[in-house]
Design an enzyme around this catalytic site. Sequence first.
Site, PDB file in Angstrom:
ATOM      1  N   ASP A 177       8.480   6.122  16.823  1.00  0.00           N
ATOM      2  CA  ASP A 177       9.357   5.804  15.890  1.00  0.00           C
ATOM      3  C   ASP A 177      10.027   6.979  15.422  1.00  0.00           C
ATOM      4  O   ASP A 177      11.320   6.934  15.369  1.00  0.00           O
ATOM      5  CB  ASP A 177       8.911   4.773  14.939  1.00  0.00           C
ATOM      6  CG  ASP A 177       8.724   3.356  15.561  1.00  0.00           C
ATOM      7  OD1 ASP A 177       9.210   3.205  16.621  1.00  0.00           O
ATOM      8  OD2 ASP A 177       7.969   2.572  14.785  1.00  0.00           O
ATOM      9  N   ASP A 209       5.582   0.137   2.151  1.00  0.00           N
ATOM     10  CA  ASP A 209       5.639   1.788   2.299  1.00  0.00           C
ATOM     11  C   ASP A 209       7.028   2.201   1.933  1.00  0.00           C
ATOM     12  O   ASP A 209       7.360   3.538   1.250  1.00  0.00           O
ATOM     13  CB  ASP A 209       5.143   2.308   3.453  1.00  0.00           C
ATOM     14  CG  ASP A 209       3.517   1.952   3.449  1.00  0.00           C
ATOM     15  OD1 ASP A 209       3.065   2.218   2.520  1.00  0.00           O
ATOM     16  OD2 ASP A 209       2.886   1.835   4.754  1.00  0.00           O
ATOM     17  N   SER A 242      -0.567  -2.138  14.056  1.00  0.00           N
ATOM     18  CA  SER A 242      -0.067  -0.954  13.195  1.00  0.00           C
ATOM     19  C   SER A 242      -1.081  -0.392  12.466  1.00  0.00           C
ATOM     20  O   SER A 242      -1.609  -1.291  11.682  1.00  0.00           O
ATOM     21  CB  SER A 242       1.149  -1.614  12.412  1.00  0.00           C
ATOM     22  OG  SER A 242       1.624  -0.759  11.301  1.00  0.00           O
ATOM     23  N   ARG A 265       1.644   7.696   0.169  1.00  0.00           N
ATOM     24  CA  ARG A 265       3.143   7.956   0.247  1.00  0.00           C
ATOM     25  C   ARG A 265       3.736   8.658  -1.023  1.00  0.00           C
ATOM     26  O   ARG A 265       4.523   9.535  -0.601  1.00  0.00           O
ATOM     27  CB  ARG A 265       3.717   6.344   0.016  1.00  0.00           C
ATOM     28  CG  ARG A 265       3.395   5.512   1.132  1.00  0.00           C
ATOM     29  CD  ARG A 265       3.404   6.228   2.412  1.00  0.00           C
ATOM     30  NE  ARG A 265       3.119   5.237   3.483  1.00  0.00           N
ATOM     31  CZ  ARG A 265       2.510   5.409   4.412  1.00  0.00           C
ATOM     32  NH1 ARG A 265       1.937   6.797   4.823  1.00  0.00           N
ATOM     33  NH2 ARG A 265       2.174   4.536   5.595  1.00  0.00           N
TER      34      ARG A 265
HETATM   35  N1  ARG Z   1      -0.858  -3.194   3.500  1.00  0.00           N
HETATM   36  C1  ARG Z   1      -0.980  -1.913   2.973  1.00  0.00           C
HETATM   37  C2  ARG Z   1      -0.120  -1.337   1.918  1.00  0.00           C
HETATM   38  O1  ARG Z   1       0.864  -1.947   1.959  1.00  0.00           O
HETATM   39  C3  ARG Z   1      -1.196  -0.970   4.129  1.00  0.00           C
HETATM   40  C4  ARG Z   1       0.107  -0.693   4.915  1.00  0.00           C
HETATM   41  C5  ARG Z   1      -0.145   0.092   6.236  1.00  0.00           C
HETATM   42  N2  ARG Z   1       0.840   0.803   6.590  1.00  0.00           N
HETATM   43  C6  ARG Z   1       1.250   0.829   7.970  1.00  0.00           C
HETATM   44  N3  ARG Z   1       2.432   1.449   8.121  1.00  0.00           N
HETATM   45  N4  ARG Z   1       0.692   0.147   8.819  1.00  0.00           N
HETATM   46  O2  ARG Z   1      -0.657  -0.430   1.230  1.00  0.00           O
END
Ligand code: ARG
Length: 398
Positions: free
Chosen positions: A14, A124, A175, A95
């Site tokens: 991506d 994110d 993912s 992040r």
């Molecule tokens: N749900 C979790 C969070 O919001 C994990 C996110 C994981 N991100 C990803 N791009 N797979 O912190």
Amino acid sequence: MTERVVLAYSGGLDTSVGIGWLKDATGKDVVALAVDVGQGGEDMDDIRQRALDCGAVEAIVVDAKDEFANDFLMPALKANALYQKRYPLVSALSRPVIARHLARVARELGADSVAHGCTGKGNDQVRFEAAVAALAPELKSIAPIRDLALTRDKAIIYAEEHGLPIKQSKKNPYSIDKNVWGRAVETGFLEDPWNAPIEDLYEYTQDPDHDGPADEVTITFTAGIPTALDGVPVTPLQAVEQLNILAGKHGVGRIDIVEDRLVGIKSREVYEAPAAMALIAAHEELENLTLERDVNRFKRGVEAEWSTLVYEGLWYSGLKRSLDVFIDHTQEMVSGDIRMTLQGGRAVVTGRKSPKSLYDFDLATYDTGDTFDQSMAKGFIEIWSLPSKISAQRDLAQ
Ligand code: ARG
């Protein structure tokens, strides 16, 4: 000079395609920034080269592992940070450190915007953009996947048409986001919350149902931070890395929850965070030994608030920073040793000691030598229960 955008680059499909897409859609030169937060896997130099091959005018790699551990994981540990009492904020913590480097590099290179590869459905995107807004309010944020409707299928076609050097590995159904604090796995068959996780999903942890003999570890904390394992001095990063191996071997820190995302969606998440869960259990118990009762109780409430703020992308907000000051102040006395047994998916505290301990054997003991004057309890309870007694009398009279 052509305007520039700094893209948070992972090396995956991506964000690789995102380089060309960003250039085509905005006309800006794309600078790729790969931040190492201990995600492991590919060599960072290979990732850097791929960004250049995909059309980035510049590709920068930052080793942020110690910075991540010192400035993000340790505050989370001091806060015993768990969202919804279960999730140790693995992605939510990475992040703001990536965003810090995005903002820094953008300023250094005179870029007017930053970009990230998040979709429009998750947390994110909020975390990146809210962090950048707080750090460098003059920068614009662009999300090619979300804003330019770049789907996975389109990305594959684009990569083929442009001969981009992307190895299209057999499609991973999940993912995955990972760093030194843990791993998050979502999508695929996990989207049915009734489906149990399979052993295949896990990488940091062994199957706790087929565990061998227990291990014991003693963690030394100094002002809330792990400073030695079994008496051997460690940095925060080393503590986390070594406990990932030791606790991971015993299947510690597997988490399976339905989580409330900030964007209103409930999502099924599987995590593994062996070091994080062992450290939080150890640290919390050391606080039980060293913090005054009301400080301890009040802090538990602050921890829940802190965790929610960080989950919701407000790492750099005023409230979060103020809570940090409170939490840091509580940690002055949180020094000492915690002994844990690791086995069968559990990290259990079996011993604690501290030069700052508030545990008083002579007060606590039921044996002779007890210094607690039990006769004081009677009058104390009379006064303690007075409000309840008076209101009960009123209620009975009505
Ligand atoms: N749900 C979790 C969070 O919001 C994990 C996110 C994981 N991100 C990803 N791009 N797979 O912190």
